[in-house]
Design a protein around this motif. Structure first.
Motif, PDB file in Angstrom:
ATOM      1  N   ASN A 190       0.851  -1.175   0.000  1.00 35.87           N
ATOM      2  CA  ASN A 190       0.000   0.000   0.000  1.00 35.87           C
ATOM      3  C   ASN A 190       0.901   1.244   0.000  1.00 35.87           C
ATOM      4  N   VAL A 191       0.746   2.094  -1.006  1.00 37.27           N
ATOM      5  CA  VAL A 191       1.598   3.286  -1.077  1.00 37.27           C
ATOM      6  C   VAL A 191       0.757   4.543  -0.912  1.00 37.27           C
ATOM      7  N   ILE A 192       1.196   5.424  -0.053  1.00 39.90           N
ATOM      8  CA  ILE A 192       0.570   6.751   0.027  1.00 39.90           C
ATOM      9  C   ILE A 192       1.619   7.763  -0.397  1.00 39.90           C
ATOM     10  N   TYR A 193       1.311   8.508  -1.427  1.00 43.64           N
ATOM     11  CA  TYR A 193       2.293   9.322  -2.117  1.00 43.64           C
ATOM     12  C   TYR A 193       1.842  10.772  -2.078  1.00 43.64           C
ATOM     13  N   VAL A 194       2.700  11.646  -1.606  1.00 43.64           N
ATOM     14  CA  VAL A 194       2.340  13.059  -1.533  1.00 43.64           C
ATOM     15  C   VAL A 194       3.091  13.824  -2.612  1.00 43.64           C
ATOM     16  N   THR A 195       2.388  14.608  -3.377  1.00 40.59           N
ATOM     17  CA  THR A 195       3.062  15.392  -4.416  1.00 40.59           C
ATOM     18  C   THR A 195       2.244  16.617  -4.798  1.00 40.59           C
ATOM     19  N   HIS A 196       2.908  17.597  -5.390  1.00 43.06           N
ATOM     20  CA  HIS A 196       2.164  18.709  -5.976  1.00 43.06           C
ATOM     21  C   HIS A 196       2.269  18.649  -7.494  1.00 43.06           C
ATOM     22  N   ASP A 197       2.900  17.566  -7.982  1.00 41.16           N
ATOM     23  CA  ASP A 197       3.136  17.431  -9.416  1.00 41.16           C
ATOM     24  C   ASP A 197       2.056  16.538 -10.001  1.00 41.16           C
ATOM     25  N   GLN A 198       1.182  17.115 -10.831  1.00 39.31           N
ATOM     26  CA  GLN A 198       0.054  16.330 -11.318  1.00 39.31           C
ATOM     27  C   GLN A 198       0.492  15.222 -12.258  1.00 39.31           C
ATOM     28  N   GLY A 199       1.651  15.420 -12.911  1.00 40.20           N
ATOM     29  CA  GLY A 199       2.168  14.376 -13.792  1.00 40.20           C
ATOM     30  C   GLY A 199       2.478  13.098 -13.026  1.00 40.20           C
ATOM     31  N   GLU A 200       3.137  13.269 -11.856  1.00 45.39           N
ATOM     32  CA  GLU A 200       3.427  12.107 -11.019  1.00 45.39           C
ATOM     33  C   GLU A 200       2.139  11.434 -10.577  1.00 45.39           C
ATOM     34  N   ALA A 201       1.187  12.257 -10.162  1.00 45.58           N
ATOM     35  CA  ALA A 201      -0.078  11.710  -9.686  1.00 45.58           C
ATOM     36  C   ALA A 201      -0.759  10.898 -10.787  1.00 45.58           C
ATOM     37  N   MET A 202      -0.757  11.433 -11.996  1.00 51.42           N
ATOM     38  CA  MET A 202      -1.431  10.786 -13.124  1.00 51.42           C
ATOM     39  C   MET A 202      -0.822   9.427 -13.440  1.00 51.42           C
ATOM     40  N   THR A 203       0.526   9.378 -13.549  1.00 57.33           N
ATOM     41  CA  THR A 203       1.155   8.167 -14.057  1.00 57.33           C
ATOM     42  C   THR A 203       1.134   7.016 -13.064  1.00 57.33           C
ATOM     43  N   MET A 204       1.151   7.306 -11.765  1.00 54.64           N
ATOM     44  CA  MET A 204       1.370   6.219 -10.816  1.00 54.64           C
ATOM     45  C   MET A 204       0.131   5.746 -10.070  1.00 54.64           C
ATOM     46  N   SER A 205      -0.859   6.642  -9.901  1.00 55.84           N
ATOM     47  CA  SER A 205      -1.864   6.375  -8.877  1.00 55.84           C
ATOM     48  C   SER A 205      -2.993   5.465  -9.323  1.00 55.84           C
ATOM     49  N   ASP A 206      -3.533   4.712  -8.348  1.00 59.63           N
ATOM     50  CA  ASP A 206      -4.825   4.074  -8.546  1.00 59.63           C
ATOM     51  C   ASP A 206      -5.921   5.085  -8.261  1.00 59.63           C
ATOM     52  N   ARG A 207      -5.715   5.816  -7.175  1.00 60.59           N
ATOM     53  CA  ARG A 207      -6.683   6.876  -6.857  1.00 60.59           C
ATOM     54  C   ARG A 207      -5.929   8.139  -6.475  1.00 60.59           C
ATOM     55  N   VAL A 208      -6.495   9.264  -6.856  1.00 62.72           N
ATOM     56  CA  VAL A 208      -5.884  10.552  -6.530  1.00 62.72           C
ATOM     57  C   VAL A 208      -6.830  11.317  -5.603  1.00 62.72           C
ATOM     58  N   VAL A 223      -8.045   9.134 -14.507  1.00 64.18           N
ATOM     59  CA  VAL A 223      -8.914   9.430 -15.648  1.00 64.18           C
ATOM     60  C   VAL A 223     -10.128  10.235 -15.205  1.00 64.18           C
ATOM     61  N   GLU A 224     -10.745   9.816 -14.099  1.00 62.73           N
ATOM     62  CA  GLU A 224     -11.916  10.540 -13.596  1.00 62.73           C
ATOM     63  C   GLU A 224     -11.552  11.980 -13.234  1.00 62.73           C
ATOM     64  N   ILE A 225     -10.419  12.105 -12.528  1.00 64.22           N
ATOM     65  CA  ILE A 225     -10.003  13.436 -12.093  1.00 64.22           C
ATOM     66  C   ILE A 225      -9.772  14.356 -13.284  1.00 64.22           C
ATOM     67  N   TYR A 226      -9.187  13.799 -14.319  1.00 69.07           N
ATOM     68  CA  TYR A 226      -8.845  14.641 -15.466  1.00 69.07           C
ATOM     69  C   TYR A 226     -10.064  14.917 -16.337  1.00 69.07           C
ATOM     70  N   ARG A 227     -10.863  13.861 -16.581  1.00 74.60           N
ATOM     71  CA  ARG A 227     -11.981  14.029 -17.521  1.00 74.60           C
ATOM     72  C   ARG A 227     -13.209  14.616 -16.876  1.00 74.60           C
ATOM     73  N   SER A 228     -13.443  14.255 -15.626  1.00 72.33           N
ATOM     74  CA  SER A 228     -14.644  14.793 -14.982  1.00 72.33           C
ATOM     75  C   SER A 228     -14.310  15.457 -13.663  1.00 72.33           C
ATOM     76  N   PRO A 229     -13.576  16.554 -13.717  1.00 72.44           N
ATOM     77  CA  PRO A 229     -13.285  17.248 -12.458  1.00 72.44           C
ATOM     78  C   PRO A 229     -14.577  17.753 -11.832  1.00 72.44           C
ATOM     79  N   LYS A 230     -14.613  17.692 -10.492  1.00 69.87           N
ATOM     80  CA  LYS A 230     -15.855  18.058  -9.802  1.00 69.87           C
ATOM     81  C   LYS A 230     -16.057  19.556  -9.753  1.00 69.87           C
ATOM     82  N   ASN A 231     -14.981  20.306  -9.760  1.00 66.57           N
ATOM     83  CA  ASN A 231     -15.147  21.756  -9.672  1.00 66.57           C
ATOM     84  C   ASN A 231     -14.024  22.464 -10.422  1.00 66.57           C
TER      85      ASN A 231
END
Lengths: 355, 561
Positions: A190-208, A223-231
């Motif tokens: 189980n990995v919990i990863y902290v970043t401010h770089d959205q590229g890192e978040a996109m390539t590695m995560s199961d959930r952001v 994909v959800e975060i990028y395609r259907s942002p909530k706000n």
């Protein structure tokens, strides 16, 4: 392999609320990224899971065991976690082998077993030949991998990473993304990863988890975060986006300051913010949704990154590289919008990064 | 778990209370008592004692002498130190490393040694340098007289300009070079940049270093006592010691008033340079090691190097050589190289005479105690200051800073008046009163060393051990302690060395049983044999140099004076 549960976690430093009533569960074998601008509370959340900070209120459980609550607190050394620090925190007075062996020595493993495990983990981070080196003789990337090896050597149930790549150069950063992801899948931890770089978040995560000023904005797959942002904040922070103001009425959006209207069949009506990603705007001949004039263009090799004035707004368009140099500032350019997001108009500017 | 945390908290409080109590009893109370005593001599509050100081010519002259010599030393000290710091730190001068070491050398030498050397060189009748100059230029009279205000200022300046030098070179080396590069790119010449960017940026440091020299010169006892006394030139410090020796009630009151004047002067200046100028300091130390711009001296490179070398020879090499030469001279009126005028007997004396060996032993024991106890206090304080959020953790740090800023004569006088049984504690005439005095005066160096070592150890290094499963003690043992050991060793030496050859406080606090090395040397210099004193001084110089070398090796070159 474990489940981490955060139950109504609030953290205050004095009067300022860093994290407000956060609840979620990080599941077994999941790669979770906490994404947000600096000062948003993501590192604080990580440090609360590690045990370096105590929540002001709320409960943290690891595999059902309460590690932090109003009347229980398990210190970091008893939580059996692995952690990689932003500064790596590789001890300068120990060589690579001893740095990595440290967690095993604390657990009083037999010498032979320590050697075997350390050798194995050093191999997996490609540092075998450096085991006798002192940290000062290593490059930043190598130090980072020592820190990673040390975090992994005791086979922790959870690996915490605090912006581990932010001090590396761009090329190495990209390579380490894939290495970390590969190690995580191989060990199924189980990995919990902290970043401010959205590229890192996109390539590695199961959930952001996108966080801004202590408030969770959205949880979802990349994909959800990028395609259907909530706000508007999520749309703006993850990826690039153009905002246009308008009024949605009867299947049409009348854009303010622009003559053109857009077809819209969604549920939002009244004052709206229309968000369009630059790659979803295309330069077309003939039938176009919007018409504008070229302001500036930048050749990036594979694209033409240009700004086009439409009415009183300016849109960033990432167009085909072949369009570079084809227009003068006098030409009217037709734009087609293939995808857009419509949000109810926000009274205050949500896209502003609040810290 | 929660309970355990609370327990740690309590232990921290115990440490703080113990240390604060020590400082309150042995530092704050004596100093406060001194101030009260200055106003309330015979039961009622009055300014009588102060009025007497101003009306008594003898006291008024010594106040004036102190202010004049300290001000002149300050001006000359900075005028010497600034160009030197610039040349050594920021230009392509030849032999920069050697010069730096030379200029800092007087830092580790007891001040009275410099006074002895210059006395020997510039004595109006038999001074070596005076005689040499008389012969060369065929003068009928000696060109210099060390027994004068000018002589005093000269020795004070050569001795205290390194204080300004070290502050200024640190500031110059830490300045972000891009600030100057920005000026150059905007069209300024190197000289223009020096005056429009470098100098204004350095103003706070210059002011701070000037005040440092002023206070050091005003508080100095060793130099004015050796040079001033024969010339009947008294300063506040020598006057206080004289009053203490005489011991009459009125004399003690006068001593107290003078001491309070000196203390207030020193502490006000300390306050100004720490809190007023310190706040204005623009020079920030960035994490990266900045490489300062090196100015090319061009065709001036060789002439300037020669000039700096001459300065170093006159101010450093000649005095040291003169001390050693004196220690081998039979007849002080003649050159050491003359037939039959060379002898080892003074060196034999210092290694065979019982009283000298006993004094050396006393100094060794009391300095070891002061350094060891001092470091215990420093380590605990630094840990509390840097690693915890215990309220009140800054109080001991503040008190230690104040203690170090208080002139030695004042500390000694305050201890004499309060620790001789009148208030239930009587450590007068024991070694412990010296140990306490040494700790108050010199603990700051140890404190600073440990604090800066702790600030360099990022907390994440300890956190990494904690995530690895290491408990509090284990973390201290495996991570924190190994990383700060060199600094702890260095801090110990930095307290030990000045205590070992301390003169001022020992001179006021010693008894027959607790005579220290500094006192022994002073007595020989003043009353018995200048050659024996010179041999002792030479011996101290060698010991200090060896210790400095050892410290440099142990800490892998990170620390030396």
């Amino acid at each position: 392999m474990s489940v981490i549960t955060l139950d109504h976690i609030t953290k205050k430093f004095g009067d300022s609320v860093v994290l407000n009533d956060f609840s979620d569960e990080f599941r077994d074998g999941e790669f979770v990224t906490l994404l947000g601008p600096s000062g948003c509370g993501k590192t604080t959340m990580l440090r609360m899971i590690a045990g370096f900070e105590k929540p002001t209120s709320g409960e943290i459980r690891i595999d059902g065991r309460i590690v932090s609550s109003a009347d229980t607190f398990v210190p970091p050394e008893k939580r059996e976690l692995g952690m990689v620090f932003q500064s790596y925190a590789v001890w300068p007075h120990m060589n690579v082998f001893n740095n990595v062996a440290y967690p095993l020595k604390i657990r009083k493993l037999p010498k032979a077993e320590i050697k075997e495990k350390v050798d194995k983990v050093l191999e997996s981070v490609h540092l075998s030949q450096y085991s006798k080196r002192m940290p000062s003789e290593l490059s930043g990337g190598q130090q980072q991998r020592v820190a990673l090896a040390r975090a992994l050597v005791a086979e922790p149930k959870v690996l915490l990473l605090d912006e581990p790549l932010s001090n590396l150069d761009a090329k190495l950063r990209e390579r380490m993304r894939f290495e970390i992801k590969e190690i995580q899948e191989r060990l199924h931890i189980n990995v919990i990863y902290v970043t401010h770089d959205q590229g890192e978040a996109m390539t590695m995560s199961d959930r952001v988890f996108v966080i801004n000023s202590g408030v969770l904005q959205q949880v979802g797959t990349p994909v959800e975060i990028y395609r259907s942002p909530k706000n508007q904040f999520v749309a703006d922070f993850v990826g690039k986006v153009n905002f246009l103001k308008g009024v949605s009425d009867g299947g049409k959006i009348k854009l303010s300051g622009i003559d053109d209207t857009l077809d819209y069949s969604g549920p939002v009506s009244g004052e709206v913010d229309v968000a369009v990603r630059p790659e979803n705007i295309h330069i077309v001949n003939g039938d176009a949704h919007l018409h504008g004039k070229l302001v500036s263009e930048f050749f990036t090799g594979d694209t033409n990154d240009c700004r086009i004035a439409v009415g009183s707004s300016e849109l960033r368009v990432i167009a085909d590289a072949a369009t570079y140099g084809k227009f003068s500032s006098e030409d009217t350019i037709g734009l087609e919008i293939t995808d857009m997001l419509v949000f109810p108009s926000a009274s205050d500017d949500l896209t502003k990064i609040r810290t | 778990m929660e309970k355990k945390k609370k327990f740690y908290f309590d232990v921290k409080w115990l440490f703080i209370i113990a240390i604060v109590a020590f400082l309150l009893i042995f530092q704050v109370f004596p100093l406060v008592y001194l101030v009260i005593r200055a106003f309330i001599a015979d039961g009622s509050f009055s300014f009588d004692a102060f009025a007497r100081i101003y009306s008594s010519d003898m006291n008024w002259t010594c106040v004036l002498n102190t202010l004049i010599t300290a001000s002149l030393s300050m001006v000359f000290g900075v005028l010497i130190a600034f160009p030197l710091a610039f040349l050594v730190g920021r230009t392509n001068l030849y032999g920069k490393k050697l010069f730096r070491t030379l200029f800092l050398m007087t830092y580790m030498v007891p001040p009275y040694v410099g006074a002895m050397a210059w006395l020997r060189l510039l004595n109006p009748k038999v001074g070596t340098l005076n005689m040499l100059l008389q012969n060369i230029f065929n003068l009928s009279e000696a060109p210099f007289d060390i027994y004068s205000i000018g002589g005093l200022v000269w020795v004070l300046t050569t001795f205290y300009y390194p204080y300004a030098f070290i502050t200024l070179s640190r500031a110059m080396e830490n300045m972000d070079p891009s600030l100057e590069e920005a000026s150059r790119i905007s069209g300024s010449s190197p000289v223009k940049t020096l005056f429009t960017v470098t100098l204004p940026l350095m103003l706070p440091s210059i002011a701070a270093s000037a005040l440092l020299v002023f206070v050091a010169a005003a508080s100095c006892y060793g130099i004015p006592s050796i040079i001033g006394a024969p010339a009947k030139l008294y300063t506040i410090t020598t006057r206080i010691v004289d009053y203490v020796y005489v011991g009459s009630a009125d004399g003690l009151t006068d001593a107290t008033v003078l001491a309070v004047f000196l203390m207030v002067l020193a502490l006000v200046i300390l306050f100004i340079s720490n809190f007023v100028i310190g706040k204005k300091d623009y020079i920030t130390i960035s994490g990266k090691s900045v490489r300062p711009n090196i100015v090319d001296l061009g065709k001036w490179r060789i002439p300037i190097t020669i000039l700096v070398s001459l300065f170093a020879i006159v101010v450093i090499v000649i005095p040291f050589v003169s001390v050693f030469a004196t220690s081998f001279t039979v007849n002080m009126g003649k050159s050491v190289f003359e037939e039959g005028n060379f002898t080892f007997k003074y060196w034999e004396t210092i290694f065979s005479r019982g009283s000298i060996l006993r004094s050396a032993g006393n100094s060794l024991v009391s300095s070891v105690w002061a350094a060891s106890l001092g470091m215990v206090v420093c380590i605990i304080m630094a840990y509390l200051l840097k690693r915890t959020k215990v309220p009140g953790r800054k109080i001991p740090d503040f008190l230690i800073t104040v203690g170090s800023g208080t002139p030695s004569v004042v500390i000694a006088l305050a201890l004499i008046m309060t620790m001789s049984g009148r208030f239930g504690i009587n450590i007068y005439n024991t070694m412990w009163i010296m140990v306490v005095a040494y700790m108050i005066k010199y603990m700051l160096m140890g404190m600073r060393t440990v604090v800066s070592a702790l600030s360099r150890v990022s907390p994440s290094l300890e956190e990494a051990a904690q995530v690895s499963g290491a408990g509090w003690l284990r973390r201290l043992k495996d991570v924190l302690f190994p990383l700060i050991v060199p600094s702890v060793v260095a801090g110990w030496f930095l307290i030990f060395m000045p205590c070992f050859y301390e003169l001022t406080m020992s001179n006021m606090l010693y008894s027959d049983q607790t005579k220290s090395l500094g006192v022994e040397l002073f007595l020989y210099q003043t009353y018995h044999s200048q050659q024996t004193a010179a041999a002792l001084a030479g011996c101290i110089l060698i010991i200090v140099a060896v210790l400095n070398f050892v410290m440099n090796k142990v800490t892998k070159g990170k620390f030396s004076i």
